[in-house]
Write an enzyme that holds these catalytic residues in place. Structure first.
Site, PDB file in Angstrom:
ATOM      1  N   ASP A  79       0.838  -1.420  -0.655  1.00  0.00           N
ATOM      2  CA  ASP A  79       0.046   0.012  -0.078  1.00  0.00           C
ATOM      3  C   ASP A  79       1.044   1.129  -0.275  1.00  0.00           C
ATOM      4  O   ASP A  79       0.324   2.668  -0.480  1.00  0.00           O
ATOM      5  CB  ASP A  79      -0.499  -0.035   1.073  1.00  0.00           C
ATOM      6  CG  ASP A  79      -0.762  -0.428   2.226  1.00  0.00           C
ATOM      7  OD1 ASP A  79       0.216  -1.037   2.535  1.00  0.00           O
ATOM      8  OD2 ASP A  79      -0.642   0.875   3.811  1.00  0.00           O
ATOM      9  N   HIS A 157       6.839  -0.475  13.429  1.00  0.00           N
ATOM     10  CA  HIS A 157       5.082  -1.389  12.684  1.00  0.00           C
ATOM     11  C   HIS A 157       5.378  -2.521  13.045  1.00  0.00           C
ATOM     12  O   HIS A 157       5.743  -3.499  11.872  1.00  0.00           O
ATOM     13  CB  HIS A 157       5.828  -1.162  11.432  1.00  0.00           C
ATOM     14  CG  HIS A 157       4.590  -0.598  10.937  1.00  0.00           C
ATOM     15  ND1 HIS A 157       3.559  -0.976  10.699  1.00  0.00           N
ATOM     16  CD2 HIS A 157       4.216  -1.836   9.000  1.00  0.00           C
ATOM     17  CE1 HIS A 157       2.472  -1.274   9.487  1.00  0.00           C
ATOM     18  NE2 HIS A 157       3.098  -1.504   8.713  1.00  0.00           N
TER      19      HIS A 157
HETATM   20 ZN   LIG Z   1       0.267   1.250   5.180  1.00  0.00          ZN
HETATM   21 ZN   LIG Z   2       2.608  -0.900   6.412  1.00  0.00          ZN
END
Ligand SMILES: [Zn+2]
Ligand SMILES: [Zn+2]
Length: 260
Positions: A79, A157
């Site tokens: 993304d 993340h």
């Molecule tokens: Zn993302």
């Molecule tokens: Zn990501």
């Protein structure tokens, strides 16, 4: 500086395919969230593209095909990089004096671009493929992109460490679950913080709204904007008015001014 939010949605985008929840059925254009990306116009008029996801082409058309002087990438999830091939016309518009389109990312990002776009590198390239000048960046080590100083900041993340960016008085943090203390400290004193808030419930690899608001209170910027939202953040018209003073949901196409 000026920041245009090209996209403010999570990896599925909003509306999500096959979903008929009130947010995904909403007529409010602010509830249509393409994959997260932004365009920063620097004080000397250069444009830095922050991430280049699968919606890049339509985002650039909606912004009337702005020029792009460099691409800086937070991490290699689809993304955030799935639209890089669509930079082709931008690559072709560059002169030999300009060189190839500069792209800045961590080692993971550079390796991923080689795997994802093998046809853009090496000898005997197929005519017309986009060509890039890849630069490795390291959190904590400032670099210069299109004449502007950029400090990459370490961001957690989920299990991965990715990059946020500190550019002038802007902090830009997407796809963050937690921020290491030194990254939080590095953001103190900024004017504008852009940060992810996926939804209300906790998530393994993204902040929910409450966690994002906690970071905003700690950093204490003049203004804060939320990005990378799923349909579970609720309707823009309802969630936005519930936020503390100085904090808003960003939306696709929004342009904000940031002091230089
Ligand atoms: Zn993302
Ligand atoms: Zn990501």
């Amino acid at each position: 500086m000026k920041l245009r939010f090209l996209g403010t949605g999570t990896s599925t985008g909003v509306p999500a395919l096959l979903c008929d929840c009130p947010v995904c059925r909403s007529d409010d254009p602010r509830d249509r969230r393409s994959r997260t990306s932004a365009l920063l116009t620097t004080p000397d008029g250069k444009n830095l593209l922050i991430d280049c996801g699968p919606d890049f082409r339509t985002q650039a058309l909606d912004a009337h095909s702005p020029k792009i002087d460099a691409l800086i990438i937070t991490h290699h999830h689809y993304d955030h990089v799935g639209g890089i091939d669509d930079l082709r016309p931008y690559c072709h518009h560059r002169t030999s004096a300009d060189g190839d389109m500069p792209v800045y990312g961590s080692r993971d990002v550079i390796d991923d671009i080689h795997r994802r776009l093998p046809y853009c590198f090496g000898d005997n390239l197929y005519p017309g493929v986009p060509t890039f000048d890849l630069h490795e960046i390291i959190p904590g080590k400032q670099f210069t992109a299109a004449g502007t100083k950029v400090m990459p900041i370490a961001v957690r993340h989920g299990e991965a460490t990715i990059c946020g960016f500190h550019i002038g008085s802007l902090g830009y943090i997407t796809d963050c679950s937690t921020l290491p203390d030194e990254s939080l400290t590095a953001l103190h004193g900024i004017d504008t913080l852009v940060i992810n808030a996926l939804r209300m419930k906790p998530h393994r690899s993204h902040m929910n709204l409450e966690q994002a608001l906690t970071v905003i209170r700690d950093v204490n910027p003049r203004r804060a904007w939320l990005i990378h939202m799923s349909h579970d953040i609720g309707l823009h018209s309802q969630t936005d008015i519930s936020l503390p003073q100085g904090v808003n949901l960003a939306y696709d196409g929004l342009v904000i001014e940031i002091p230089d």
